[in-house]
Design a protein around this motif. Structure first.
Motif, PDB file in Angstrom:
ATOM      1  N   ARG A  31       0.818  -1.224   0.000  1.00  0.00           N
ATOM      2  CA  ARG A  31       0.000   0.000   0.000  1.00  0.00           C
ATOM      3  C   ARG A  31       0.848   1.269   0.000  1.00  0.00           C
TER       4      ARG A  31
ATOM      5  N   PHE B 278      -8.483   2.909  -1.942  1.00  0.00           N
ATOM      6  CA  PHE B 278      -7.690   2.465  -3.076  1.00  0.00           C
ATOM      7  C   PHE B 278      -8.538   2.519  -4.347  1.00  0.00           C
TER       8      PHE B 278
ATOM      9  N   ARG C 145      -4.748   0.291  -8.170  1.00  0.00           N
ATOM     10  CA  ARG C 145      -4.850  -1.045  -7.593  1.00  0.00           C
ATOM     11  C   ARG C 145      -4.981  -2.131  -8.648  1.00  0.00           C
TER      12      ARG C 145
ATOM     13  N   ARG D 147       0.942  -1.024   6.072  1.00  0.00           N
ATOM     14  CA  ARG D 147       0.008  -2.130   6.273  1.00  0.00           C
ATOM     15  C   ARG D 147      -0.445  -2.247   7.726  1.00  0.00           C
TER      16      ARG D 147
ATOM     17  N   GLU E 246      -8.113  -0.048   5.649  1.00  0.00           N
ATOM     18  CA  GLU E 246      -6.965   0.302   4.816  1.00  0.00           C
ATOM     19  C   GLU E 246      -7.521   0.917   3.542  1.00  0.00           C
ATOM     20  N   GLY E 247      -7.030   2.069   3.162  1.00  0.00           N
ATOM     21  CA  GLY E 247      -7.523   2.698   1.957  1.00  0.00           C
ATOM     22  C   GLY E 247      -7.708   4.201   2.162  1.00  0.00           C
TER      23      GLY E 247
ATOM     24  N   GLU F   8       0.560   3.098  -5.384  1.00  0.00           N
ATOM     25  CA  GLU F   8      -0.901   3.182  -5.424  1.00  0.00           C
ATOM     26  C   GLU F   8      -1.357   4.332  -6.322  1.00  0.00           C
TER      27      GLU F   8
END
Length: 480
Positions: A96, A339, A106, A237, A336-337, A101
């Motif tokens: 990530r 994305f 992605r 992460r 997480e994001g 990114e």
């Protein structure tokens, strides 16, 4: 071809309830994306060329022309160097890191991760075989005896052997046929052993790899790369998701069933607009509801995130998605994001044609909620096996009523050949003709496609046949 309209359409030309005057494509965003892409590409090329330069500086070309065991050994050296570089990039690509990114997106990173993974593995096997044969020829011994000597008498080789075994397991379970037999949760857990495999392979490079230690610059390069990879995994992460989730205090607000096989989860938190999410993007979600919370769920936003809440929708097809239906309000959420590049930023035209199958409808709806278009200028085509499989029907009906969205439903078993993204009820249609029937002025549209990979491939083929420019077609895949 029989001339008839697409099956079961419902259309509304209700006026939009808001006026949006912002430009379709912010020039600054497009320029920044190109700059990120150039920077990410430059980093990969620079490091790859540096590895080749290490081999040349170490006499690789001369050894290659020498013949015999020396040629085999130097080929083993270069395959090992390239494999080590790719192996670390395989980890880095999925860490990530904002550089990759923003530079690749992605979808491209997922394809690169798979390609890099298989190439690093096959080069690793070539490295092992070539070095064993090269040393065996030079020493005049049996290759099996040389392999045994490597494993038991060379520093770090027992660890490297264990690491290689783990990588073999990961590659074997990543082959599509094998992966289809595994639950996603089981496959993902096995895949995490890749970090351990890479870590076990590093010590033998330091203790026995001349290309890693002969030149001070080489030593600095490898130590720096390994440190960056380890730091990226820890920061992007682990640390960053924990910090952002705590900062925004994201919690489940409501869980409702969506039709007979779907579920919608609504989440709220503090200042969610600072997450910078846009319609069409996705997060990896972890719900702290007990055992199994570590499993991440890559789910797209199902509504416009600017409305002050985060909403996801999913079909309940596995253990992970089945658990979503039992979530309780107040459950903490780690994210997480965001994305993904499947957003309105990529638009070039005034109109929208959205083609979605199954759960792939959700990100398309979030784009339709957040993007500007006049009544009748947006078309949504949804594809389901049965009428009961349809997801987000209330949200679709709301867009038809409020925004003048045109909605066409394609329902039934798929065609066995030809335009396989269509149902058998449309056997008299060619896919390209149906697309032109729905959007005669196709040149004015941006087309967004989301669904299972084989279905998207079939749609892309018919979009090409319909003559739409490739830069007007936008897709994103989230599987490895």
């Amino acid at each position: 071809m029989t001339s008839h309209a697409p099956a079961a359409p419902f259309v509304s030309a209700g006026a939009a309830d808001r006026t949006i005057s912002r430009p379709l494509i912010p020039r600054a965003r497009g320029t920044r994306r190109a700059q990120w892409n150039i920077a990410a590409t430059a980093v990969i090329w620079a490091t790859s060329l540096f590895v080749a330069a290490l081999w040349v500086a170490g006499g690789g070309v001369q050894s290659l022309l020498a013949g015999g065991g020396e040629t085999l050994t130097t080929l083993g050296r270069i395959t090992g160097l390239v494999s080590a570089n790719l192996l670390l990039y395989q980890v880095l690509l999925m860490a990530r890191v904002p550089l990759f990114e923003r530079g690749f997106g992605r979808d491209a990173i997922t394809r690169m991760h798979r390609w890099v993974g298989f190439w690093s593995f096959w080069l690793l096997l070539a490295h092992i075989v070539l070095l064993v044969l090269g040393y065996a020829v030079t020493a005049g011994v049996n290759p099996l005896a040389q392999a045994w000597d490597f494993v038991w008498n060379y520093p770090g080789m027992l660890l490297a052997t264990a690491g290689t075994a783990l990588l073999v397991m990961i590659v074997a379970t990543s082959i599509r046929r094998a992966r289809r037999r595994l639950r996603y949760e089981s496959w993902h857990l096995l895949h995490l052993y890749g970090y351990l495999g890479v870590g076990l392979a590093i010590p033998h490079m330091l203790w026995t790899g001349a290309d890693f230690l002969t030149y001070p610059l080489a030593t600095v390069y490898w130590w720096t790369l390994w440190a960056l990879v380890a730091a990226s995994v820890i920061v992007f992460r682990v640390a960053a998701p924990l910090w952002r989730s705590w900062r925004h205090d994201i919690r489940v607000h409501q869980v409702v069933r969506d039709g007979t096989s779907g579920v919608v989860v609504r989440m709220r938190g503090r200042r969610l607009e600072r997450l910078g999410a846009r319609g069409g993007q996705f997060f990896v979600w972890r719900f702290l509801d007990g055992a199994g919370w570590t499993r991440g769920h890559p789910l797209s936003l199902a509504t416009d995130p600017s409305r002050g809440e985060l909403v996801v929708a999913a079909k309940m097809v596995g253990d992970g998605t089945q658990r979503l239906a039992s979530l309780r309000p107040g459950t903490r959420v780690l994210v997480e994001g965001p994305f993904g590049h499947l957003t309105g930023d990529v638009r070039k035209g005034r109109k929208l044609l959205m083609l979605g199958a199954g759960a792939g409808v959700s990100p398309l709806l979030s784009i339709l909620e957040s993007e500007p278009y006049a009544p009748g200028e947006a078309i949504l085509v949804t594809r389901d096996h049965t009428d009961e499989d349809a997801l987000r029907t209330d949200a679709v009906a709301d867009l038809v009523r409020r925004r003048g969205l045109r909605h066409f439903r394609l329902i039934g078993p798929r065609l066995p050949e030809g335009s396989t993204w269509l149902p058998a009820a449309h056997a008299d249609w060619r896919g390209a003709d149906l697309i032109r029937h729905l959007a005669p002025d196709l040149e004015d549209y941006d087309v967004f496609v989301c669904g299972p990979l084989p279905w998207m491939s079939a749609v892309r083929a018919d979009l090409d046949a319909a003559g739409i420019r490739a830069d007007r077609v936008h897709t994103e895949a989230f599987t490895i």
